[in-house]
Write an enzyme that holds these catalytic residues in place. Structure first.
Site, PDB file in Angstrom:
ATOM      1  N   ALA A  33       0.839  -1.202   0.000  1.00  0.00           N
ATOM      2  CA  ALA A  33       0.000   0.000   0.000  1.00  0.00           C
ATOM      3  C   ALA A  33       0.869   1.245   0.000  1.00  0.00           C
ATOM      4  O   ALA A  33       2.095   1.152  -0.064  1.00  0.00           O
ATOM      5  CB  ALA A  33      -0.916  -0.010   1.221  1.00  0.00           C
ATOM      6  N   ASN A  34       0.251   2.415   0.039  1.00  0.00           N
ATOM      7  CA  ASN A  34       0.996   3.666   0.216  1.00  0.00           C
ATOM      8  C   ASN A  34       0.164   4.639   1.045  1.00  0.00           C
ATOM      9  O   ASN A  34      -0.965   4.339   1.419  1.00  0.00           O
ATOM     10  CB  ASN A  34       1.396   4.258  -1.144  1.00  0.00           C
ATOM     11  CG  ASN A  34       0.201   4.682  -1.962  1.00  0.00           C
ATOM     12  OD1 ASN A  34      -0.554   5.569  -1.577  1.00  0.00           O
ATOM     13  ND2 ASN A  34      -0.007   4.020  -3.104  1.00  0.00           N
TER      14      ASN A  34
END
Ligand code: CTP
Ligand code: CA
Length: 231
Positions: A33-34
């Protein structure tokens, strides 16, 4: 209660927006993810809706509520986001605010990876499709105005200009996310708008603004420009 009708400069226009991060599965319980919050893309969707547009918002996993009057399609991974964008076309204006994961795991495990005593799992990464570039370079059904984002921590204008050229979009909202100014996930943005104008690229520096003010300003710029491109 009688109020003057709000101006509707985007009435009759379909605006497509991507927002948020993507989650790229590693196995059934883990993902890459980010830190994208989705706030800027959601704010643009709300502003475009308020300006009279019919809005489709394709959102990665975020905790934000659906903006009123906006058709929201929730997706997880980059490839799902691309499919949802293609299914939502045609659009008059497409705005790619999502922080799409650049890589995914080549082979997603069907079962949870286990510590089996033989060391760490060898995770092979492959590149995700570039959704903005794919749509900007479509031969048929390219939206007349394609707008990308570029979040940079250094060399903002140079990197954003290179992205505008490489992806062949029309505008880039270049976003300074260096720790001194914009830190990702915050409520404000320092933006430069890059506009392709034939062979030239024009540049507008905007003051530090709240993300909903950036959204309103961008929608206003789109409304001003709308006469100048062929629909
Ligand atoms: N973008 C996209 N699909 C991807 C990667 C990026 O649609 N797979 C879009 C983003 O939504 C944004 C623009 O491309 O509008 C620029 O994204 P950015 O991450 O800044 O550019 P990259 O080309 O991925 O380059 P890098 O991350 O290496 O700076
Ligand atoms: Ca990227």
């Amino acid at each position: 209660l009688l109020r003057p009708a709000a101006p509707q400069p985007l009435a009759g226009k379909h605006v497509l927006i991507t927002a948020g991060p993507t989650h790229e599965p590693i196995d059934p319980v883990r993902y890459i993810a980010n830190r994208s919050s989705g706030k800027q893309g959601f704010a643009i969707a709300a502003a475009a809706q308020a300006a009279g547009a019919s809005v489709t918002l394709i959102a990665g996993p975020v905790e934000l509520r659906d903006p009123q009057g906006v058709r929201v399609i929730r997706v997880e991974a980059a490839r799902d986001m691309l499919a949802a964008v293609e299914a939502a076309l045609p659009a008059d204006i497409a705005i790619f605010a999502a922080a799409v994961a650049d890589w995914r795991v080549a082979e997603q495990g069907g079962q949870k990876l286990k510590k089996d005593g033989n060391g760490v799992p060898p995770l092979q990464l492959v590149e995700n499709p570039d959704i903005l570039a794919t749509i900007a370079q479509r031969q048929h059904g390219r939206p007349p105005l394609v707008i990308g984002f570029a979040a940079e921590t250094e060399h903002l204008i140079d990197h954003a200009t290179a992205k505008l050229q490489r992806k062949r979009c029309d505008w880039i909202v270049a976003n300074d996310v260096s720790p001194a100014t914009g830190v990702m996930g915050g409520d404000r943005n320092t933006v430069h708008l890059l506009i392709r104008d034939g062979d030239q690229i024009r540049q507008e520096a905007w003051p530090l603004m709240a993300k909903d003010e950036v959204a309103t300003a961008l929608v206003q710029r789109i409304a001003d420009a709308i006469g100048s491109f062929a629909a």
